[in-house]
Write a protein that holds these residues in place. Structure first.
Motif, PDB file in Angstrom:
ATOM      1  N   MET A   1       0.843  -1.201   0.000  1.00 34.68           N
ATOM      2  CA  MET A   1       0.000   0.000   0.000  1.00 34.68           C
ATOM      3  C   MET A   1       0.875   1.247   0.000  1.00 34.68           C
ATOM      4  SD  MET A   1      -3.126  -0.971  -0.069  1.00 34.68           S
ATOM      5  CE  MET A   1      -4.507  -0.242   0.806  1.00 34.68           C
ATOM      6  N   THR A   2       0.434   2.225  -0.722  1.00 31.71           N
ATOM      7  CA  THR A   2       1.171   3.492  -0.789  1.00 31.71           C
ATOM      8  C   THR A   2       0.199   4.614  -0.427  1.00 31.71           C
ATOM      9  OG1 THR A   2       2.523   2.588  -2.567  1.00 31.71           O
ATOM     10  CG2 THR A   2       2.571   4.974  -2.289  1.00 31.71           C
ATOM     11  N   TYR A   4      -0.944   8.436  -0.944  1.00 31.09           N
ATOM     12  CA  TYR A   4      -0.863   9.473  -1.974  1.00 31.09           C
ATOM     13  C   TYR A   4      -1.568  10.725  -1.483  1.00 31.09           C
ATOM     14  CZ  TYR A   4       0.188   5.539  -5.094  1.00 31.09           C
ATOM     15  OH  TYR A   4       0.734   4.428  -5.680  1.00 31.09           O
ATOM     16  N   ALA A  86      -3.717   3.624  -1.075  1.00 34.56           N
ATOM     17  CA  ALA A  86      -4.166   2.816  -2.215  1.00 34.56           C
ATOM     18  C   ALA A  86      -3.120   1.755  -2.520  1.00 34.56           C
ATOM     19  CB  ALA A  86      -4.380   3.710  -3.432  1.00 34.56           C
ATOM     20  N   PRO A  87      -3.549   0.642  -3.137  1.00 33.57           N
ATOM     21  CA  PRO A  87      -2.595  -0.435  -3.429  1.00 33.57           C
ATOM     22  C   PRO A  87      -1.502  -0.012  -4.407  1.00 33.57           C
ATOM     23  CG  PRO A  87      -4.845  -1.085  -4.066  1.00 33.57           C
ATOM     24  CD  PRO A  87      -4.936   0.285  -3.475  1.00 33.57           C
ATOM     25  N   ASP A  88      -1.839   0.839  -5.379  1.00 30.60           N
ATOM     26  CA  ASP A  88      -0.826   1.258  -6.355  1.00 30.60           C
ATOM     27  C   ASP A  88      -1.316   2.495  -7.094  1.00 30.60           C
ATOM     28  OD1 ASP A  88      -2.576   0.389  -8.462  1.00 30.60           O
ATOM     29  OD2 ASP A  88      -1.903  -1.662  -8.076  1.00 30.60           O
ATOM     30  N   LEU A  89      -0.488   2.992  -8.007  1.00 30.94           N
ATOM     31  CA  LEU A  89      -0.829   4.236  -8.709  1.00 30.94           C
ATOM     32  C   LEU A  89      -2.102   4.092  -9.547  1.00 30.94           C
ATOM     33  CD1 LEU A  89       0.080   7.196  -9.224  1.00 30.94           C
ATOM     34  CD2 LEU A  89       1.121   6.376 -11.328  1.00 30.94           C
ATOM     35  N   ASP A  90      -2.309   2.936 -10.156  1.00 32.05           N
ATOM     36  CA  ASP A  90      -3.517   2.773 -10.970  1.00 32.05           C
ATOM     37  C   ASP A  90      -4.768   2.981 -10.125  1.00 32.05           C
ATOM     38  OD1 ASP A  90      -2.018   2.346 -13.183  1.00 32.05           O
ATOM     39  OD2 ASP A  90      -2.427   0.192 -13.357  1.00 32.05           O
ATOM     40  N   LEU A  93      -5.067   6.647  -9.305  1.00 36.33           N
ATOM     41  CA  LEU A  93      -5.499   7.472 -10.441  1.00 36.33           C
ATOM     42  C   LEU A  93      -7.006   7.351 -10.675  1.00 36.33           C
ATOM     43  CD1 LEU A  93      -2.571   6.943 -13.007  1.00 36.33           C
ATOM     44  CD2 LEU A  93      -2.927   8.852 -11.431  1.00 36.33           C
ATOM     45  N   LYS A  94      -7.539   6.153 -10.409  1.00 37.34           N
ATOM     46  CA  LYS A  94      -8.991   5.993 -10.540  1.00 37.34           C
ATOM     47  C   LYS A  94      -9.715   6.838  -9.499  1.00 37.34           C
ATOM     48  CE  LYS A  94      -9.676   1.730 -12.927  1.00 37.34           C
ATOM     49  NZ  LYS A  94      -9.742   0.282 -12.829  1.00 37.34           N
ATOM     50  N   PRO A 111       2.874  10.613  -4.655  1.00 36.65           N
ATOM     51  CA  PRO A 111       3.091   9.602  -3.615  1.00 36.65           C
ATOM     52  C   PRO A 111       3.836  10.189  -2.414  1.00 36.65           C
ATOM     53  CG  PRO A 111       4.690   9.319  -5.386  1.00 36.65           C
ATOM     54  CD  PRO A 111       3.772  10.421  -5.815  1.00 36.65           C
TER      55      PRO A 111
ATOM     56  N   HIS B 118       3.062   3.369 -19.437  1.00 40.64           N
ATOM     57  CA  HIS B 118       2.047   3.843 -18.500  1.00 40.64           C
ATOM     58  C   HIS B 118       1.722   5.316 -18.766  1.00 40.64           C
ATOM     59  CE1 HIS B 118      -0.077   4.662 -14.762  1.00 40.64           C
ATOM     60  NE2 HIS B 118      -0.199   3.353 -14.628  1.00 40.64           N
ATOM     61  N   ALA B 166       8.711   5.130  -7.002  1.00 35.86           N
ATOM     62  CA  ALA B 166       8.181   5.997  -5.945  1.00 35.86           C
ATOM     63  C   ALA B 166       6.655   6.070  -5.975  1.00 35.86           C
ATOM     64  CB  ALA B 166       8.781   7.393  -6.072  1.00 35.86           C
ATOM     65  N   ALA B 167       6.078   6.156  -7.168  1.00 36.68           N
ATOM     66  CA  ALA B 167       4.624   6.298  -7.266  1.00 36.68           C
ATOM     67  C   ALA B 167       3.921   4.947  -7.237  1.00 36.68           C
ATOM     68  CB  ALA B 167       4.255   7.063  -8.535  1.00 36.68           C
ATOM     69  N   ASN B 168       4.718   3.872  -7.188  1.00 33.81           N
ATOM     70  CA  ASN B 168       4.160   2.519  -7.126  1.00 33.81           C
ATOM     71  C   ASN B 168       3.278   2.198  -8.329  1.00 33.81           C
ATOM     72  OD1 ASN B 168       3.564  -0.012  -6.192  1.00 33.81           O
ATOM     73  ND2 ASN B 168       2.291   0.647  -4.478  1.00 33.81           N
ATOM     74  N   ILE B 169       3.842   2.393  -9.508  1.00 32.17           N
ATOM     75  CA  ILE B 169       3.144   1.985 -10.731  1.00 32.17           C
ATOM     76  C   ILE B 169       3.165   0.458 -10.773  1.00 32.17           C
ATOM     77  CG2 ILE B 169       3.232   2.007 -13.262  1.00 32.17           C
ATOM     78  CD1 ILE B 169       4.224   4.859 -13.149  1.00 32.17           C
ATOM     79  N   PRO B 170       1.991  -0.165 -10.845  1.00 31.03           N
ATOM     80  CA  PRO B 170       1.937  -1.620 -10.640  1.00 31.03           C
ATOM     81  C   PRO B 170       2.503  -2.416 -11.815  1.00 31.03           C
ATOM     82  CG  PRO B 170      -0.226  -0.792 -11.195  1.00 31.03           C
ATOM     83  CD  PRO B 170       0.660   0.409 -11.076  1.00 31.03           C
ATOM     84  N   ARG B 172       1.637  -5.038 -13.550  1.00 26.74           N
ATOM     85  CA  ARG B 172       0.644  -6.028 -13.952  1.00 26.74           C
ATOM     86  C   ARG B 172      -0.102  -5.552 -15.190  1.00 26.74           C
ATOM     87  NH1 ARG B 172      -3.513  -3.214 -11.777  1.00 26.74           N
ATOM     88  NH2 ARG B 172      -3.529  -2.805  -9.692  1.00 26.74           N
TER      89      ARG B 172
END
Lengths: 117, 407
Positions: A1-2, A4, A86-90, A93-94, A111, B118, B166-170, B172
């Protein structure tokens, strides 16, 4: 988890919404905030008073120097923000897309540095 | 295997580049760290350069490189005590995944493509990362291809990798819901790489031709990973049918030769056959998209025996379809060109003049050619000059100067 920060920026000279527009925005943001709380995403958030209320403190030279006004003269400044987890940037972003629609403004996502291990 | 002792260093490096994306993608999943994955892969190359010429190329070179690199990576983590516990833990997990792709969506390279492309990364960073991590091109090679200094390109790539971490771009593949939008971002990057090579090629700079070949190679990889996405097939077809005309595009003196004047016998028959088969496959699937339609336009050009045989009605219809799903003045310009072939230059010019494209040199070229056909040489000359003021490609400039001076 990060974690933001999602921040909303006020641009100099842009009219603030009033009346019904303001109320609609508040209602939308309330709904969004409640969702964040319910889903365990919410860490912290809020709207800030106008930039005229800012005070800058500089203690880098020993005696703190207190100045009326913002840290730097800028054309835009943070008007409010959310801190989310949130678990990640995606995922972030949502949420930012929902936040932007709710507050009717652009949202910047950034972040947090991870806590030192 | 008896021949393998003669493996040269160049051959080892060719195999390494071929396998690079697969190796690095697998290491990134394992280590959760792009830099570590790249360093480990580079160390594996050094071992390969030393061992393969002596021992022969292993039967599964990609697997060998991945295993060797993973060992080096783990050694490195053990040596560097400052790495946090998370990395340590990640590295120590026994890797249960065999090197071979276990299924389309599971391939690590697919995850890597979606990270590299991305939308949170700057477009030029997406291109650079894709060529670096999936294409295995070196930073100096990418810098040379995009005419920037190595320092600039190095910083661009470093900054992008830092943001990913840093921004944790996943790492997947996007959800089914997000896949179409994200895939179109990936295809845009590949097409940009292709065009960077194709449009800038003046016949003198070899590296830029490499970019078209690299774009085609990466698009083939993407197609093997997403075989049922018609837009991937469409983009591959578009690249192949365009690239098939590569050698015909320049005269012996290095001047650009327009499609209508090209020697069709010099077009690459193999690429055309493959491209046309892909277009037919797309038509059968019937889920049209921007790349498939552009590929279809190129298929129409390619199947015309002579320039005069071109089925302009078909091309006009395809551009109308493209305009409907992706409206843009550039598409409208292409449609106007087809219209001018069907209904004459006056009708074409009227359509062209409605478009606000005066910073786009093909608009001026199109006007120049139509004005020429309408017997308005002074206006045509002015339009050639306007086009020339906007371009820096010497082959195209040479062609336009000649056309202008014929008037």
């Amino acid at each position: 988890m990060t974690q933001y920060m999602m921040s909303v920026h006020t641009v100099e000279g842009e009219a603030m919404p009033t009346g019904d527009d303001m109320q609609r925005m508040y209602d939308q943001v309330d709904v969004f905030n409640q969702k964040l709380v319910n889903e365990g995403i919410w860490v912290f958030g809020g709207g800030l008073e106008p930039i005229e209320t800012a005070t800058t403190v500089d203690a880098t030279g020993g005696e703190p120097i207190i100045t009326d006004g913002p840290f730097a003269e800028a054309k835009e400044w943070i008007g409010g923000f959310w801190v989310i987890e949130a678990p990640d940037l995606d995922a972030a972003l949502k949420l930012a897309a929902e936040a932007s629609a709710a507050c009717e403004g652009k949202v910047e996502v950034r972040p947090f540095q991870p806590e030192p291990a | 295997m008896t021949e393998t002792s003669r493996t040269t260093e160049a051959e080892v490096e060719r195999i390494f580049r071929e396998e690079y994306g697969r190796v690095v993608a697998s290491l990134i999943r394992r280590f959760g760290d792009i830099d570590l994955a790249e360093d480990a892969a580079a160390e594996a190359l050094l071992v390969a350069v030393e061992r393969w010429p002596v021992d022969g190329v292993p039967p599964n070179p990609g697997g060998w490189l991945t295993t060797t690199a993973a060992r080096r990576g783990i050694d490195k983590i053990r040596r560097e005590s400052h790495r946090d516990a998370k990395h340590q833990q990640a590295a120590m997990i026994a890797d249960p995944t065999p090197h071979q792709p276990t299924g389309a969506v599971e391939d690590d390279r697919l995850r890597l493509i979606f990270i590299c492309c991305h939308p949170a990364l700057a477009p030029e960073a997406r291109v650079a990362l894709t060529l670096r991590l999936l294409g295995g091109l070196t930073v100096p090679e990418i810098a040379a291809a995009f005419l920037v200094t190595e320092t600039t390109m190095g910083q661009r790539i470093t900054r992008a990798k830092k943001k990913i971490a840093a921004a944790n771009i996943p790492y997947r593949v996007p959800d089914a819901e997000d896949l179409p939008a994200r895939l179109s971002g990936v295809l845009a990057v590949l097409y940009l790489v292709f065009n960077e090579g194709y449009l800038a090629t003046s016949g003198s700079s070899g590296m830029r031709t490499d970019l078209t070949a690299e774009a085609i190679r990466l698009c083939r990889v993407l197609r093997s990973l997403l075989p049922t996405e018609p837009e991937v097939a469409g983009l591959l077809a578009l690249m192949l049918l365009t690239d098939a005309r590569r050698t015909a595009r320049f005269s012996a003196s290095g001047e650009l030769v327009p499609l209508t004047e090209q020697d069709r016998a010099t077009w690459d028959a193999e690429q055309i056959t493959e491209g046309l088969a892909l277009v037919r496959e797309c038509l059968a699937v019937n889920r049209p998209g921007v790349y498939q339609i552009q590929a279809a336009v190129n298929a129409v050009h390619t199947t015309a025996r002579t320039s005069a045989d071109t089925d302009w009605a078909q091309i006009a219809a395809l551009y109308a379809q493209l305009l409907a799903i992706s409206p843009s003045p550039v598409v409208a310009l292409n449609r106007a060109v087809a219209i001018s072939e069907l209904d004459g230059p006056a009708v074409g010019l009227a359509a062209v003049d409605q478009l606000a494209l005066d910073t786009y040199h093909p608009w001026h070229v199109t006007r120049a050619e139509l004005l020429r056909r309408l017997d308005r040489p002074a206006d045509a000359r002015a339009a050639y000059d306007a086009a020339l003021a906007l371009i820096d490609n010497p082959a195209e400039a040479a062609y336009l100067v000649r056309r202008r001076d014929e008037l």
